[in-house]
Write a protein that holds these residues in place. Structure first.
Motif, PDB file in Angstrom:
ATOM      1  N   LYS A   1       0.747  -1.363   0.112  1.00 39.60           N
ATOM      2  CA  LYS A   1       0.058   0.071   0.023  1.00 39.60           C
ATOM      3  C   LYS A   1       0.710   1.365   0.124  1.00 39.60           C
ATOM      4  O   LYS A   1       0.622   2.280  -0.625  1.00 39.60           O
ATOM      5  CB  LYS A   1      -0.954  -0.147   1.143  1.00 39.60           C
ATOM      6  CG  LYS A   1      -2.075  -1.024   1.279  1.00 39.60           C
ATOM      7  CD  LYS A   1      -2.722  -0.979   2.504  1.00 39.60           C
ATOM      8  CE  LYS A   1      -3.880  -2.075   2.443  1.00 39.60           C
ATOM      9  NZ  LYS A   1      -4.930  -2.125   3.623  1.00 39.60           N
ATOM     10  N   ILE A   2       1.772   1.269   0.751  1.00 40.64           N
ATOM     11  CA  ILE A   2       2.938   2.396   0.822  1.00 40.64           C
ATOM     12  C   ILE A   2       3.399   2.741  -0.663  1.00 40.64           C
ATOM     13  O   ILE A   2       3.571   3.684  -0.959  1.00 40.64           O
ATOM     14  CB  ILE A   2       3.983   2.051   1.883  1.00 40.64           C
ATOM     15  CG1 ILE A   2       3.249   2.171   3.377  1.00 40.64           C
ATOM     16  CG2 ILE A   2       5.041   3.298   1.844  1.00 40.64           C
ATOM     17  CD1 ILE A   2       4.315   1.726   4.453  1.00 40.64           C
ATOM     18  N   ASP A   3       4.126   1.608  -0.994  1.00 42.01           N
ATOM     19  CA  ASP A   3       4.527   1.991  -2.682  1.00 42.01           C
ATOM     20  C   ASP A   3       3.545   2.336  -3.639  1.00 42.01           C
ATOM     21  O   ASP A   3       3.892   2.999  -4.343  1.00 42.01           O
ATOM     22  CB  ASP A   3       4.817   0.384  -3.062  1.00 42.01           C
ATOM     23  CG  ASP A   3       6.205  -0.130  -2.113  1.00 42.01           C
ATOM     24  OD1 ASP A   3       6.884   0.558  -1.303  1.00 42.01           O
ATOM     25  OD2 ASP A   3       6.448  -1.310  -2.438  1.00 42.01           O
TER      26      ASP A   3
ATOM     27  N   GLN B   1       1.530   7.116  -6.511  1.00 44.99           N
ATOM     28  CA  GLN B   1       0.464   8.357  -6.729  1.00 44.99           C
ATOM     29  C   GLN B   1       1.126   9.482  -6.395  1.00 44.99           C
ATOM     30  O   GLN B   1       0.853  10.592  -7.241  1.00 44.99           O
ATOM     31  CB  GLN B   1      -0.672   8.066  -5.967  1.00 44.99           C
ATOM     32  CG  GLN B   1      -1.367   6.919  -6.257  1.00 44.99           C
ATOM     33  CD  GLN B   1      -2.548   6.692  -5.121  1.00 44.99           C
ATOM     34  OE1 GLN B   1      -3.157   7.494  -4.640  1.00 44.99           O
ATOM     35  NE2 GLN B   1      -3.127   5.302  -4.995  1.00 44.99           N
ATOM     36  N   PHE B   2       2.027   9.709  -5.258  1.00 41.98           N
ATOM     37  CA  PHE B   2       2.414  10.970  -5.075  1.00 41.98           C
ATOM     38  C   PHE B   2       3.426  11.453  -6.149  1.00 41.98           C
ATOM     39  O   PHE B   2       3.386  12.794  -6.585  1.00 41.98           O
ATOM     40  CB  PHE B   2       3.279  10.826  -3.963  1.00 41.98           C
ATOM     41  CG  PHE B   2       4.134  12.078  -3.238  1.00 41.98           C
ATOM     42  CD1 PHE B   2       5.567  12.136  -3.391  1.00 41.98           C
ATOM     43  CD2 PHE B   2       3.128  12.898  -2.712  1.00 41.98           C
ATOM     44  CE1 PHE B   2       6.136  13.165  -3.199  1.00 41.98           C
ATOM     45  CE2 PHE B   2       3.992  14.156  -2.387  1.00 41.98           C
ATOM     46  CZ  PHE B   2       5.527  14.430  -2.609  1.00 41.98           C
ATOM     47  N   LYS B   3       4.075  10.720  -6.748  1.00 39.59           N
ATOM     48  CA  LYS B   3       4.998  10.955  -7.758  1.00 39.59           C
ATOM     49  C   LYS B   3       4.242  11.287  -9.005  1.00 39.59           C
ATOM     50  O   LYS B   3       4.835  12.285  -9.903  1.00 39.59           O
ATOM     51  CB  LYS B   3       5.954   9.632  -8.357  1.00 39.59           C
ATOM     52  CG  LYS B   3       7.078   9.475  -7.120  1.00 39.59           C
ATOM     53  CD  LYS B   3       7.819   8.281  -7.653  1.00 39.59           C
ATOM     54  CE  LYS B   3       9.021   7.830  -6.888  1.00 39.59           C
ATOM     55  NZ  LYS B   3       9.821   6.677  -6.982  1.00 39.59           N
TER      56      LYS B   3
ATOM     57  N   LEU C   1      -3.692  13.971  -0.638  1.00 41.35           N
ATOM     58  CA  LEU C   1      -2.442  13.230  -0.400  1.00 41.35           C
ATOM     59  C   LEU C   1      -2.349  13.265   0.985  1.00 41.35           C
ATOM     60  O   LEU C   1      -1.843  12.144   1.543  1.00 41.35           O
ATOM     61  CB  LEU C   1      -1.401  13.878  -1.192  1.00 41.35           C
ATOM     62  CG  LEU C   1       0.111  13.356  -0.759  1.00 41.35           C
ATOM     63  CD1 LEU C   1       0.236  11.899  -1.430  1.00 41.35           C
ATOM     64  CD2 LEU C   1       1.132  13.908  -1.760  1.00 41.35           C
ATOM     65  N   LEU C   2      -2.392  14.470   1.672  1.00 39.30           N
ATOM     66  CA  LEU C   2      -2.355  14.443   3.277  1.00 39.30           C
ATOM     67  C   LEU C   2      -3.194  13.738   3.765  1.00 39.30           C
ATOM     68  O   LEU C   2      -2.776  13.020   4.980  1.00 39.30           O
ATOM     69  CB  LEU C   2      -2.620  16.052   3.754  1.00 39.30           C
ATOM     70  CG  LEU C   2      -1.386  16.962   3.332  1.00 39.30           C
ATOM     71  CD1 LEU C   2      -1.920  18.637   3.469  1.00 39.30           C
ATOM     72  CD2 LEU C   2      -0.239  16.773   3.801  1.00 39.30           C
ATOM     73  N   SER C   3      -4.446  13.640   3.366  1.00 38.13           N
ATOM     74  CA  SER C   3      -5.316  12.490   3.953  1.00 38.13           C
ATOM     75  C   SER C   3      -5.017  11.289   3.954  1.00 38.13           C
ATOM     76  O   SER C   3      -4.815  10.579   4.700  1.00 38.13           O
ATOM     77  CB  SER C   3      -6.844  12.751   3.453  1.00 38.13           C
ATOM     78  OG  SER C   3      -7.588  11.861   3.891  1.00 38.13           O
ATOM     79  N   LYS C   4      -4.453  10.720   2.679  1.00 36.25           N
ATOM     80  CA  LYS C   4      -3.904   9.479   2.589  1.00 36.25           C
ATOM     81  C   LYS C   4      -2.591   9.082   3.525  1.00 36.25           C
ATOM     82  O   LYS C   4      -2.360   8.170   3.962  1.00 36.25           O
ATOM     83  CB  LYS C   4      -3.422   9.300   1.114  1.00 36.25           C
ATOM     84  CG  LYS C   4      -4.776   9.069   0.211  1.00 36.25           C
ATOM     85  CD  LYS C   4      -4.379   8.821  -1.198  1.00 36.25           C
ATOM     86  CE  LYS C   4      -5.558   8.769  -2.069  1.00 36.25           C
ATOM     87  NZ  LYS C   4      -5.157   8.669  -3.424  1.00 36.25           N
TER      88      LYS C   4
ATOM     89  N   ILE D   1       0.118   2.158   9.461  1.00 29.90           N
ATOM     90  CA  ILE D   1       1.628   1.733  10.131  1.00 29.90           C
ATOM     91  C   ILE D   1       1.727   1.736  11.543  1.00 29.90           C
ATOM     92  O   ILE D   1       2.457   0.812  12.288  1.00 29.90           O
ATOM     93  CB  ILE D   1       2.822   2.641   9.509  1.00 29.90           C
ATOM     94  CG1 ILE D   1       2.849   2.619   8.045  1.00 29.90           C
ATOM     95  CG2 ILE D   1       4.125   2.599  10.399  1.00 29.90           C
ATOM     96  CD1 ILE D   1       3.529   3.973   7.416  1.00 29.90           C
ATOM     97  N   ASP D   2       1.147   2.647  12.449  1.00 32.11           N
ATOM     98  CA  ASP D   2       1.287   2.513  13.990  1.00 32.11           C
ATOM     99  C   ASP D   2       0.292   1.375  14.147  1.00 32.11           C
ATOM    100  O   ASP D   2       0.929   0.595  15.294  1.00 32.11           O
ATOM    101  CB  ASP D   2       0.617   3.904  14.261  1.00 32.11           C
ATOM    102  CG  ASP D   2       1.485   5.139  14.271  1.00 32.11           C
ATOM    103  OD1 ASP D   2       2.164   5.008  13.811  1.00 32.11           O
ATOM    104  OD2 ASP D   2       0.647   6.317  14.263  1.00 32.11           O
ATOM    105  N   LEU D   3      -0.677   0.957  13.697  1.00 28.17           N
ATOM    106  CA  LEU D   3      -1.562  -0.301  13.853  1.00 28.17           C
ATOM    107  C   LEU D   3      -0.789  -1.467  13.777  1.00 28.17           C
ATOM    108  O   LEU D   3      -0.434  -2.487  14.567  1.00 28.17           O
ATOM    109  CB  LEU D   3      -2.666  -0.234  13.205  1.00 28.17           C
ATOM    110  CG  LEU D   3      -3.563  -1.321  13.520  1.00 28.17           C
ATOM    111  CD1 LEU D   3      -4.052  -1.457  14.927  1.00 28.17           C
ATOM    112  CD2 LEU D   3      -4.843  -1.472  12.531  1.00 28.17           C
TER     113      LEU D   3
END
Length: 242
Positions: free
Chosen positions: A49-51, A56-58, A88-91, A99-101
């Motif tokens: 998911k992070i990748d 998407q950010f790129k 993007l900030l929301s994501k 990640i914390d979970l």
């Protein structure tokens, strides 16, 4: 009565305890391995998911205005730049929460794994202690009987003979007691029990138990010099039966 060191039930109990401990530890290890594998799968999924979010950010970096074309030639329709940044900030916030979970889950699973490994180590140490204690007891028995064997050589001239039936048991045979039949045998067997005490396991002819026990008490209280008293005392008791 047979001569032995440990009773069969005591030995069987040790083996069963060791088997149960090993089976329990293996079960806990398998559970821990499964938990680690599940945590790893979750971690891989979250990384995927992070990748995806990074891709998407790129893509957002190549946007211009409402619609723009990325380097790969694909169009991205995400509204204005401000709106896209807010998404993007929301994501990113959601990603941080995920990640914390995941980290929390990993800590919990690691804690469980540490507990299992600690318990497994504890039971392994207990098993080693039991094995070492058993070896120590057997060595003490062997040493005791070997010491008795050397001491008995001094009594052969009185018609005393002996035989080590087992490492912790010795049989004694007196002759030259009955003047009418010097070859007649008077016998008894001496054993070392689990408490490292001498016990009388056989006697022929039968003697007064209270008197033989008194001799054993002396021997157990003074193992260095009580053996002489035992041999002399048993010979006197046999002679008194004539």
């Amino acid at each position: 009565m047979s001569c032995s060191g440990f009773t069969s039930s005591f030995t069987k109990s040790l083996e069963e305890s060791s088997s149960r401990i090993h089976a329990w530890a293996e079960m806990k290890k398998k559970e821990a391995d499964t938990a680690v594998m599940e945590a790893k799968a979750v971690e891989n999924e979250e990384q995927r998911k992070i990748d995806g979010l990074l891709r998407q950010f790129k893509s957002l970096q190549y946007q211009r205005g409402i619609v723009s074309r990325a380097k790969d030639g694909n169009f991205t329709n995400g509204g204005g730049l401000k709106e896209q940044r807010e998404k993007l900030l929301s994501k990113q916030v959601k990603l941080k929460e995920d990640i914390d979970l995941l980290n929390t889950r990993k800590k919990v699973e690691q804690s469980k794994l540490d507990e299992v490994l600690a318990e497994e180590s504890m039971y392994r140490l207990k098993a080693l202690e039991i094995r070492d204690k058993k070896r120590e007891i057997e060595e003490n028995k062997n040493t005791t009987i070997e010491d008795l064997t050397r001491g008995l050589l001094n009594y052969r001239y009185t018609g005393l003979n002996f035989d080590k039936d087992l490492p912790s048991c010795c049989s004694f045979v007196f002759t030259k007691i009955d003047p009418n039949q010097e070859s007649r045998e008077f016998t008894f067997s001496l054993n070392v029990n689990e408490n490292h005490l001498y016990v009388l396991t056989a006697c022929n002819p039968t003697l007064d138990t209270s008197k033989t026990q008194a001799l054993l008490n002396t021997l157990n209280s003074h193992p260095d010099n009580g053996f002489n008293s035992l041999i002399l005392g048993m010979r006197k008791l046999f002679k008194a039966t004539l």
